[in-house]
Design a protein around this motif. Structure first.
Motif, mmCIF file in Angstrom:
data_model
loop_
_atom_site.group_PDB
_atom_site.id
_atom_site.type_symbol
_atom_site.label_atom_id
_atom_site.label_comp_id
_atom_site.label_asym_id
_atom_site.label_seq_id
_atom_site.Cartn_x
_atom_site.Cartn_y
_atom_site.Cartn_z
ATOM 1 N N LEU A 113 0.801 -1.228 0.000
ATOM 2 C CA LEU A 113 0.000 0.000 0.000
ATOM 3 C C LEU A 113 0.837 1.284 0.000
ATOM 4 C CD1 LEU A 113 -2.779 -1.043 2.584
ATOM 5 C CD2 LEU A 113 -3.160 -0.426 0.178
ATOM 6 N N ILE A 117 -0.585 5.128 -0.156
ATOM 7 C CA ILE A 117 -0.523 5.959 1.053
ATOM 8 C C ILE A 117 0.209 7.266 0.751
ATOM 9 C CG2 ILE A 117 0.552 6.096 3.349
ATOM 10 C CD1 ILE A 117 -0.201 3.063 3.658
ATOM 11 N N TYR A 257 -5.990 3.256 7.044
ATOM 12 C CA TYR A 257 -5.468 1.964 6.581
ATOM 13 C C TYR A 257 -5.262 0.967 7.714
ATOM 14 C CZ TYR A 257 -5.028 4.154 2.104
ATOM 15 O OH TYR A 257 -5.339 4.785 0.933
ATOM 16 N N HIS A 309 -7.867 -3.710 0.832
ATOM 17 C CA HIS A 309 -6.901 -2.664 1.162
ATOM 18 C C HIS A 309 -6.857 -2.329 2.656
ATOM 19 C CE1 HIS A 309 -7.167 -2.113 -3.150
ATOM 20 N NE2 HIS A 309 -6.138 -1.293 -3.113
ATOM 21 N N ARG A 311 -8.941 -0.513 3.877
ATOM 22 C CA ARG A 311 -9.155 0.938 3.742
ATOM 23 C C ARG A 311 -10.576 1.365 4.074
ATOM 24 N NH1 ARG A 311 -8.026 2.442 -1.967
ATOM 25 N NH2 ARG A 311 -10.198 1.874 -2.319
#
Ligand code: C5P
Length: 322
Positions: A113, A117, A257, A309, A311
């Motif tokens: 990621l 990010i 995250y 993710h 996320r």
């Protein structure tokens, strides 16, 4: 969400924890180290579950991001008050378009990621979380580092000298008495936050360094307790939730995250350490389980984003009206 495998259920309760962790949580629910006192209306558990937008409005209206400034009592009377920033953090920082909040969870390992990010305007990291050697998974940009007073005080973190802390804007917090009275807190900090703050500021006078007002932690704690069906730990929320709400007050969009674990979920505590303990993800001291329920309910992204993710997508406070 059968096809997706398991993602965070927003009604997680301590009854779903293993025996050991359940005991620890129960102990903290009973302990009340910080003198939490709820009024009658606050004590009543909510019958009606608030929607995501309703919760977002509650946060926006009831949690004010405040930081210490030199004119606040009792600091105004101390010679070192001039080390505190002249203006509150929210006057100096932002507004930003996109912000990434990077939890320190072990599930960031092998996430890939890093690029995503780093594509945000602003990146927030926590405590001792490094980027060096982990760029592929967590990125390399650090705009804000939110640190607790334990990290500032403990010998093994080398807070005053480690280069880990010398990039970005520092924001520190310490678990304070529930009253959030500054005088009471000053005489009863969990760790010597003020002593360490003064030392650090003298060594690194150019680096911006704020201290969160303790009312932030307890205002946020009340939002979590008020929206859960059972008593939560009477301890302040984790750095992760504090940082998330901090960024919601500065950014248009906040991506968090691996706060809600992805398919990579693991008992590995931090992506940067070997230590494993489910308590890191589910909470022991912090009411982390309930913090995650709240974040899951407010999430505006898809369950798939969480699964692949880790996320979560949250709107900044300035982008909606209540
Ligand atoms: O452990 P530490 O507080 O430094 O981690 C930063 C934040 O990341 C925590 O406060 C928590 O909100 C989140 N976290 C998590 N799951 C983990 C480790 C950390 O949700 N396994």
């Amino acid at each position: 969400n059968g096809a997706l495998g398991e993602i965070w259920d927003d009604e997680m309760s301590s009854t779903m924890l293993g025996k050991r962790l359940r005991k620890v949580v129960q102990n903290y629910q009973a302990m009340n180290k910080y003198g939490v006192q709820l009024s009658g209306s606050e004590r009543a558990t909510r019958r009606h579950k608030l929607s995501g937008p309703e919760l977002l409005c509650q946060l926006k209206e009831m949690v004010q991001i405040t930081t210490l400034t030199p004119e606040m009592k009792p600091f105004a009377g101390f010679s070192w008050a001039s080390l505190l920033p002249q203006r509150p953090l929210t006057s100096d920082l932002g507004p930003f378009k996109t912000c990434a909040v990077v939890s320190s969870a072990g599930s960031l390992r092998n996430s890939g990621l890093g690029k995503e990010i780093d594509s945000h305007d602003t990146v927030v990291r926590f405590n001792a979380a490094p980027t060096a050697g982990f760029e592929k998974d967590v990125g390399s940009k650090t705009t804000v580092r939110l640190i607790n007073s334990q990290v500032m005080a403990s010998e093994d973190h080398h807070f005053l000298s480690s280069s880990l802390y010398s990039t970005g804007i520092l924001v520190a917090w310490d678990p304070a008495p529930y009253s959030s009275d500054l005088n009471e807190w000053y005489n009863k900090t969990d760790y010597p936050i003020f002593k360490q703050y003064q030392r650090y500021r003298r060594l690194h006078p150019q680096q911006p360094f704020y201290i969160l007002h303790p009312s932030v932690e307890w205002q946020l704690w009340r939002r979590v307790q008020d929206n859960m069906g059972e008593p939560i730990q009477k301890n302040p929320p984790s750095s992760g939730l504090l940082g998330t709400v901090l960024m919601m007050s500065l950014c248009d969009v906040v991506h968090v995250y691996e706060f809600l674990p992805s398919r990579r979920k693991t008992e590995l505590c931090h992506y940067y350490q070997r230590f494993s303990d489910a308590a890191c993800t589910l909470g022991a001291y912090h009411p982390l389980l309930y913090e995650k329920n709240l974040v899951k309910r407010m999430n505006q992204g898809s369950d798939r984003d969480i699964y692949t993710h880790g996320r979560v997508t949250l709107p900044g406070f300035s982008t909606f009206n209540c």
